[in-house]
Enzyme design. Structure first.
Site, PDB file in Angstrom:
ATOM      1  N   ALA A  15       0.824  -1.198   0.000  1.00  0.00           N
ATOM      2  CA  ALA A  15       0.000   0.000   0.000  1.00  0.00           C
ATOM      3  C   ALA A  15       0.863   1.254   0.000  1.00  0.00           C
ATOM      4  CB  ALA A  15      -0.953  -0.012   1.183  1.00  0.00           C
ATOM      5  N   CYS A  16       0.211   2.387   0.128  1.00  0.00           N
ATOM      6  CA  CYS A  16       0.761   3.724  -0.103  1.00  0.00           C
ATOM      7  C   CYS A  16       0.913   3.928  -1.613  1.00  0.00           C
ATOM      8  CB  CYS A  16       2.097   3.979   0.571  1.00  0.00           C
ATOM      9  SG  CYS A  16       2.016   4.131   2.370  1.00  0.00           S
ATOM     10  N   SER A  17       0.600   5.123  -2.050  1.00  0.00           N
ATOM     11  CA  SER A  17       0.745   5.471  -3.462  1.00  0.00           C
ATOM     12  C   SER A  17       1.688   6.647  -3.579  1.00  0.00           C
ATOM     13  CB  SER A  17      -0.614   5.821  -4.069  1.00  0.00           C
ATOM     14  OG  SER A  17      -1.279   6.811  -3.308  1.00  0.00           O
TER      15      SER A  17
END
Length: 378
Positions: A15-17
């Site tokens: 996750a995290c973008s």
């Protein structure tokens, strides 16, 4: 006979973008397309942090450092923090303009602090008079962030600024009206999915010092060692997240020690000892020396980062590429993203697109050059 099903615990590990867009000719554009690209990766975050860095947005104050400050706590704490910070700033800088950072009251965000910006230049006294301007500014930023309660300088470069908070990135972008009020030649952005640190406005990405900013997807498991090494050299980690050490490490290596990014990458994401042992003599000696001198700055754990500086954007992953990173070009535009789909959303037709190799930096500079892996590696 009934069968009892056990629900296994699962953790989102990718996750995290992160996203970056840069015009290699210096043409400025609004944050509208970057906000749309981040909204396309909404599923990678959980609404606990979003932010943007933009370069070239303050041409009328281009010669001055632009400090973005947040004052946290209740209304009284915010007022006291602002008073203490301003007393310090006006004593150590010539402030030519200050104002509240514009925002939209029509966009809901959680517990916003008081956000203020100051355009200033160093006013040196005593022993500080011989310091280079950038070093002087760094020391004052470290002092405010570590010694003044509820006051944090989260952006401190020239002709650039960070905008961040608790929320999805598209919400933060609209809150600061980045699609209407600002035009820059380089934008980076982040959507947060915190795993090991608290969600608060100061902990959102980007993290920056002077004109260097970092957005990060991953987990720096060597944070304790990295932090110990950096704090020996005068930095103080006050924002309660592992990404902060990346920004300070880049400042140390590139500004204070004037190392090129190619060498910095070998320090932060070096090959394994087994790989180093198979290299030719010259390369093996270089990597061995760097590991011995800068061992505490090795970034362990999976990570992908976008590092931005005035006139430059850099993409880098850990040495075995445990986090996704896609690079693409279209005409004068250069893109880095967690997902190719977000690039194609705003630029459907691309000239080239590839995934950089682990530990190998991809560097785009304002004069139009693109260094390292301009074509997809074999």
């Amino acid at each position: 006979m009934s069968v009892r099903r056990q629900k296994l615990y699962s953790k989102e590990i990718c996750a995290c973008s992160i996203f970056g867009a840069m015009s290699r000719t210096g043409e400025r554009f609004t944050g509208e397309r970057v906000i749309r690209a981040m909204a396309n990766m909404h599923h990678r975050g959980n609404g606990l942090g979003g932010g943007f860095a933009a370069y070239g947005i303050y041409p009328e104050f281009r010669e001055y450092y632009a400090f973005h400050l947040m004052f946290t706590g209740d209304a009284r704490a915010q007022r006291e923090a602002k008073r203490a910070a301003e007393e310090f700033l006006f004593r150590n800088f010539d402030v030519v303009h200050d104002e509240e950072i514009p925002h939209s009251d029509d966009v809901y965000v959680r517990d916003p602090p008081l956000l203020w910006r100051y355009f200033l230049s160093p006013s040196k006294h005593g022993e500080d008079i011989h310091l280079p301007d950038d070093e002087y500014v760094v020391r004052k930023v470290v002092h405010v962030n570590s010694a003044i309660d509820n006051a944090y300088i989260f952006s401190s470069g020239k002709n650039m600024g960070c905008f961040k908070g608790v929320g999805y990135p598209e919400e933060i972008g609209r809150y600061f009206m980045l699609d209407r009020l600002y035009r820059g030649y380089l934008w980076t952005a982040h959507g947060r999915f915190p795993t090991n640190s608290q969600a608060w406005w100061g902990g959102a990405h980007p993290f920056g010092l002077l004109d260097t900013t970092v957005v990060h997807n991953g987990e720096i498991s060597s944070y304790g060692t990295n932090r110990w090494y950096l704090e020996m050299l005068g930095y103080k980690c006050t924002l309660h997240t592992d990404t902060e050490v990346v920004a300070y490490a880049v400042d140390l290596l590139m500004r204070r020690q004037d190392l090129p990014m190619e060498v910095v990458a070998k320090i932060l994401a070096p090959p394994t000892w087994e790989t180093i042992d198979r290299m030719d003599v010259r390369e093996r000696e270089l990597l061995t020396t760097l590991r011995r001198i800068y061992g505490p700055l090795l970034m362990n754990g999976p990570f992908a980062v976008i590092i931005a500086q005035s006139g430059r954007m850099i993409g880098l992953t850990d040495r075995i590429r445990l986090r996704p990173l896609t690079v693409a070009t279209r005409g004068e535009m250069f893109y880095i993203s967690s997902e190719e789909a977000s690039v194609r959303l705003i630029s459907p037709s691309l000239d080239s697109v590839w995934s950089p190799r682990g530990g190998k930096p991809v560097i785009c500079e304002l004069d139009g050059r693109l260094k390292h892996e301009i074509a997809a590696p074999a």
